[in-house]
Design an enzyme around this catalytic site. Sequence first.
Site, PDB file in Angstrom:
ATOM      1  N   SER A 109       0.816  -1.212   0.000  1.00 50.84           N
ATOM      2  CA  SER A 109       0.000   0.000   0.000  1.00 50.84           C
ATOM      3  C   SER A 109       0.856   1.272   0.000  1.00 50.84           C
ATOM      4  O   SER A 109       1.566   1.548  -0.940  1.00 50.84           O
ATOM      5  CB  SER A 109      -0.943  -0.054   1.207  1.00 50.84           C
ATOM      6  OG  SER A 109      -1.903   0.950   1.147  1.00 50.84           O
ATOM      7  N   ASP A 251      -2.544   6.095  -3.423  1.00 47.89           N
ATOM      8  CA  ASP A 251      -1.412   5.420  -2.792  1.00 47.89           C
ATOM      9  C   ASP A 251      -0.929   4.307  -3.714  1.00 47.89           C
ATOM     10  O   ASP A 251      -1.398   4.178  -4.850  1.00 47.89           O
ATOM     11  CB  ASP A 251      -1.778   4.896  -1.402  1.00 47.89           C
ATOM     12  CG  ASP A 251      -2.856   3.824  -1.434  1.00 47.89           C
ATOM     13  OD1 ASP A 251      -3.575   3.720  -2.444  1.00 47.89           O
ATOM     14  OD2 ASP A 251      -2.992   3.086  -0.443  1.00 47.89           O
ATOM     15  N   ASP A 253      -1.272   1.092  -4.044  1.00 47.63           N
ATOM     16  CA  ASP A 253      -2.186   0.103  -4.627  1.00 47.63           C
ATOM     17  C   ASP A 253      -3.529   0.705  -4.995  1.00 47.63           C
ATOM     18  O   ASP A 253      -4.472  -0.019  -5.331  1.00 47.63           O
ATOM     19  CB  ASP A 253      -2.369  -1.096  -3.691  1.00 47.63           C
ATOM     20  CG  ASP A 253      -3.079  -0.749  -2.386  1.00 47.63           C
ATOM     21  OD1 ASP A 253      -3.010   0.429  -1.973  1.00 47.63           O
ATOM     22  OD2 ASP A 253      -3.678  -1.643  -1.773  1.00 47.63           O
ATOM     23  N   ASP A 255      -6.041   2.018  -3.448  1.00 47.36           N
ATOM     24  CA  ASP A 255      -7.294   1.832  -2.734  1.00 47.36           C
ATOM     25  C   ASP A 255      -7.625   3.041  -1.858  1.00 47.36           C
ATOM     26  O   ASP A 255      -8.664   3.082  -1.212  1.00 47.36           O
ATOM     27  CB  ASP A 255      -7.291   0.536  -1.904  1.00 47.36           C
ATOM     28  CG  ASP A 255      -6.288   0.531  -0.766  1.00 47.36           C
ATOM     29  OD1 ASP A 255      -5.424   1.433  -0.716  1.00 47.36           O
ATOM     30  OD2 ASP A 255      -6.353  -0.391   0.072  1.00 47.36           O
TER      31      ASP A 255
END
Length: 455
Positions: A109, A251, A253, A255
């Site tokens: 992340s 960010d 990833d 999400d």
Amino acid sequence: MEESEKKVRCLFGTDGVRDVANRGVMTPEMALRLGRSYVLYLTERGVPRPRIVIGRDTRRSGNMLVNALVAGMLSAGAQVLSLGVIPTPGVSFAIKQVKAQGGVVVSASHNPAEYNGIKFLNSDGHKLCDDAEASIEEYLGDNLIDDWRPTGASIGEVVERPDIAQSYARWLASLASSIPLLDSRIAFDCAHGAASDILHVINKNRGVSSWMLTGDAPDGLNINEGVGVMNMAHIASVVKEENAQVGIAYDGDADRVLLTDSLGRVLDGDIILWVLARWLASQRKLGSGVVATVMSNLSLEEHLKKDGIQVFRCPVGDRYVLEMMKHRDSCLGGEQSGHVIISEFTSTGDGICTSFIFLRACSELGENIDSLVDTFDRYPQLLRNVEISRSRSVDPAFISHISQEANQKLMGQGRVLIRPSGTEPLMRVLVEAKDPQLMREVSKDLVDQIQLKCC
């Protein structure tokens, strides 16, 4: 294996398993065993030869861990669809598209490039609950993980499916097609992560010349480095230099999402929830109210109360947001950090989707993005991390007592939240108050008492 009422997780944290890649619990050996354990978990719950999708972000260590996970899952008999680089919500999208029984995301992340992580999703595209993760941990120490050895045609197969990322990008482009604000001058920060290729595909499909992409050149080692939601000063500077109407940052990833207005001021998850809640309510699609974590600003409750919208609080972590959404029959939930779940569109936090729907909501509500920060007028917050002794236990009654005393001093014009860190010997002390001086005084008093008692 029988399920206990409450299992304790040791390996999994608030967002899967995470560590420095190739060290600690994030080695190929551990990834292989986790892959086998996940398949055994599914198999013993009535899903023989499960179909599992797997995707990763742009970290150099991603291939190493994906290959180890895939080897483990194939050796336990799973059918694996490998998606390549794709945002976490893209893996959730893929699960539903191919009717898979589970999913795996290899990503750390917002963490620096040397870290990586593994998180598992269920057949609905949701992150696994605590008990499910605890059950997977149990298999790591069970003889069955080594004894279960399919052979011949029972060994699993892997299929490369990079086309699913393209399908995910086309779905996002379809959401964007009817949003006037997306034709404006917008700066996107992809954090050198999984959003990079997706945003380029959407931009190309839409033929938009007014979009400016930054943080869109991942090299495996630069993810989140000076860019993305953890470094909002970067997108703020781009917005001001390029005279953009809005800035959008993700960010690693993708999400999470945070935005800035044209002045470079940050629009955090609380402001995003405030706008989305009113928009969904106007369409009678909100449900019972909004789910926010204990970290969300009191201003969110005050503003939504004016519109008759209730706020339900839950612990920090998007999995707990989702659990509370289900419990309260809510269609919107999120965190101040930018994890937002809009159940009409997604099964998990989706930064790209959230940013598009947020701009749609602003358009349809007639909101001036540059006025949101001033109108929201958040309570000042002061968060301090207090180091505590590893050898001394913290008495919950003591924490409850000093919290009650502090809240009495605030006289309804603020609140106090004291909670232990899940990973470090720290006590996190959050004080929120309309009066900044009172906020500082209450915070200092709490920190002094905790240091005296717990250090």
